[in-house]
Design a protein around this motif. Structure first.
Motif, mmCIF file in Angstrom:
data_model
loop_
_atom_site.group_PDB
_atom_site.id
_atom_site.type_symbol
_atom_site.label_atom_id
_atom_site.label_comp_id
_atom_site.label_asym_id
_atom_site.label_seq_id
_atom_site.Cartn_x
_atom_site.Cartn_y
_atom_site.Cartn_z
ATOM 1 N N THR A 123 2.389 1.998 7.265
ATOM 2 C CA THR A 123 3.053 0.707 7.002
ATOM 3 C C THR A 123 4.193 0.472 7.977
ATOM 4 O O THR A 123 4.339 -0.628 8.536
ATOM 5 N N GLY A 165 2.846 -0.238 11.366
ATOM 6 C CA GLY A 165 2.279 -1.583 11.385
ATOM 7 C C GLY A 165 3.348 -2.644 11.568
ATOM 8 O O GLY A 165 3.131 -3.655 12.253
ATOM 9 N N TYR A 210 3.594 -5.392 14.530
ATOM 10 C CA TYR A 210 3.605 -6.817 14.185
ATOM 11 C C TYR A 210 4.826 -7.516 14.769
ATOM 12 O O TYR A 210 4.735 -8.650 15.250
ATOM 13 N N ALA A 232 -5.712 2.622 9.536
ATOM 14 C CA ALA A 232 -5.417 1.217 9.804
ATOM 15 C C ALA A 232 -6.551 0.654 10.658
ATOM 16 O O ALA A 232 -6.447 0.535 11.880
ATOM 17 N N GLY A 276 -7.158 0.359 5.472
ATOM 18 C CA GLY A 276 -6.291 -0.814 5.449
ATOM 19 C C GLY A 276 -6.519 -1.663 6.684
ATOM 20 O O GLY A 276 -7.348 -1.348 7.545
ATOM 21 N N LEU A 277 -5.771 -2.753 6.789
ATOM 22 C CA LEU A 277 -5.895 -3.652 7.934
ATOM 23 C C LEU A 277 -5.417 -2.969 9.218
ATOM 24 O O LEU A 277 -4.563 -2.088 9.203
ATOM 25 N N ALA A 322 -0.837 -8.291 9.665
ATOM 26 C CA ALA A 322 0.063 -8.707 8.582
ATOM 27 C C ALA A 322 1.444 -8.106 8.805
ATOM 28 O O ALA A 322 1.568 -7.010 9.390
ATOM 29 N N GLU A 362 3.743 -6.873 6.564
ATOM 30 C CA GLU A 362 4.077 -5.702 5.739
ATOM 31 C C GLU A 362 2.790 -5.144 5.125
ATOM 32 O O GLU A 362 2.534 -5.259 3.923
ATOM 33 N N PRO A 363 1.958 -4.532 5.935
ATOM 34 C CA PRO A 363 0.693 -4.027 5.414
ATOM 35 C C PRO A 363 0.906 -2.798 4.536
ATOM 36 O O PRO A 363 1.897 -2.077 4.674
ATOM 37 N N SER A 364 -0.008 -2.593 3.630
ATOM 38 C CA SER A 364 0.011 -1.378 2.809
ATOM 39 C C SER A 364 -1.298 -0.624 3.031
ATOM 40 O O SER A 364 -2.347 -1.235 3.264
ATOM 41 N N TYR A 365 -1.209 0.705 2.931
ATOM 42 C CA TYR A 365 -2.357 1.530 3.260
ATOM 43 C C TYR A 365 -2.574 2.593 2.186
ATOM 44 O O TYR A 365 -1.639 3.352 1.850
#
Length: 459
Positions: free
Chosen positions: A315, A318, A322, A349, A370-371, A376, A378-381
């Motif tokens: 996260t 990421g 971003y 990711a 995850g993405l 995004a 604030e991605p979460s994994y």
């Protein structure tokens, strides 16, 4: 009449009574279309021609050749002064044009006049503005020896083709390509030498510009290669020896066949005994992609010393991608290996799932993804957990290993699984040896895209 046949033609003619000659007329006929076409060809082609009469020493210059050499234009047809004698006229009239379209034909005929009256002469008379020697003075000094040798060759009946020289004319410096031919061919000495020349100054300038551009691009490419090699060393350094007993790692990397990409990997023992393992791929090619890969790898190196689990590390990384201000994406697998329990906890990711080789058989373990980074803010994994056993291999890879033009991903995945199965079963089972064999089996020395194989082995 030509060979007994009648032909129609448009002619431009001048008929003039010769002064002091009772009943003698001087006629000059020139095909209209032929002359116009010849001048148009010379003008658009930046070319011209000349005929050197070795008997009289006179040179006949075409309009295009005069323009090319920067010579004065020939006198107009009505510039001949009144009362010019026939002898003088005959002496000057032989320079009216050039072979192949501009050379005028001269004819004289006898006609009875009335009372022998004299009349002013109106005839085409072009005095040569220069001779071969004066043209020779225009030649660039360094080109003079070669030009003199070529003229000598022509004077002995030879032929000269495709020569280049530089001329310093009143209109400026010009680069000229020329050829010459003695007539009759092979005669020593000949009676006439024919010349044709073309101004290639603009072509030379375009060529120099193209070469300059090519040299600049070559230097830029060389500089990019040097930077790429430096970045590549930072992205795929030699792996450290893992201090934990029974754990070894190895990696193999094959560069792209055209430009550096964004593949990277990371292996580091942490103070609490865990081992950080990560493989990533920044999108794109070239120095920009490699720079972003270095940024991501370096950011992960700092994040690794936090207490975050693999999902939290993913996260945070990421967010770095971003908010980097560059419209780009990246993928990665980030994990922690606990050597004591052989538990590998990891997050993905958008990156291909590592292969687990157990009892010699590769398989793709079930996992959540995850993405990819950069999609995004604030991605979460989710965190996956794989419990390793003695003899297991964990094979990480980037998409360059399974992607190629003309082949779908399923076929590439099957080829990887077959190669891993074969390479893990035979020979030395060390992690580095397996990585090298897998890469050699699938790709060889070059790949369409950067390709990385990273192997974790449990003894």
């Amino acid at each position: 009449m030509v060979e007994g046949a009648v032909h129609r033609a448009r002619l431009s003619g001048v008929v003039s009574p010769l002064a002091g000659e009772d009943g003698l007329l001087l006629t000059h006929w020139q095909p209209v279309g032929e002359a116009a076409i010849g001048q148009r060809v010379q003008r658009t082609g930046r070319m011209g021609w000349a005929e050197w009469d070795l008997v009289s020493g006179r040179v006949q210059w075409s309009v295009g050749m005069r323009r090319l050499l920067g010579l004065e234009e020939a006198p107009a047809e009505d510039d001949v002064p009144d009362g010019t004698g026939a002898a003088e006229t005959a002496d000057t009239a032989g320079t009216a044009g050039a072979p192949g379209g501009e050379r005028a034909g001269w004819e004289t005929g006898v006609r009875r006049g009335r009372g022998g009256d004299t009349a002013p002469l109106v005839a085409q008379a072009r005095d040569p503005a220069a001779d071969i020697l004066s043209v020779g003075r225009l030649v660039e000094r360094s080109d003079v020896p070669g030009f003199v040798q070529d003229v000598r060759e022509l004077l002995t009946g030879g032929e000269i083709a495709d020569r280049e020289l530089t001329l310093h004319t009143p209109a400026g410096t010009r680069r000229v390509r020329w050829l010459g031919q003695a007539q009759p061919a092979g005669s020593d000495p000949p009676t006439t030498v024919l010349f044709a020349a073309r101004d290639i100054t603009e072509q030379e300038e375009r060529l120099r510009s193209a070469l300059s551009t090519a040299e600049r691009l070559r230097q830029e490419a060389a500089a990019e290669r040097r930077v790429s090699e430096t970045l590549r060393g930072a992205l795929t350094p030699p792996l450290p020896v893992v201090g934990a007993e029974g754990i070894s790692v190895g990696a193999a990397f094959v560069p792209s066949d055209h430009r550096i990409g964004g593949d990277w990997y990371k292996c580091r023992e942490l103070p609490d005994g865990r081992v950080l393992l990560a493989v990533g791929d920044a999108s794109g090619h070239g120095v920009d992609a490699a720079s972003r890969a270095v940024q991501q790898r370096s950011a992960l190196a700092g994040l690794a010393y936090t207490d975050g689990d693999p999902g939290e590390l993913a996260t945070a990384l990421g967010e770095v991608v971003y908010y980097s201000g560059v419209d780009s994406t990246a993928t990665a697998v980030i994990g922690h290996l606990d050597p004591a329990s052989r538990r590998f906890r990891w997050a993905s990711a958008g990156h291909p799932t590592p292969l687990l080789v157990r009892d010699g058989e590769p398989r793709v373990p079930d996992a959540e993804h995850g993405l990819m980074f950069g999609v995004a803010p604030e991605p979460s994994y989710p965190v996956n957990c794989t419990l390793l056993r003695p003899g297991d291999l964990l094979v990480f890879y980037t998409d360059g290993v399974i992607e190629s033009r003309g082949q779908d991903l399923d076929a590439g995945m099957r080829a990887l699984i077959d190669a891993v199965r074969e390479c893990a079963a035979g020979g030395d089972g060390g992690a580095r040896a397996v990585a090298d064999r897998v890469m050699g089996e699938i790709l060889g020395p070059e790949a369409e895209d950067d390709a990385t194989v990273f192997v974790l082995r449990v003894a």
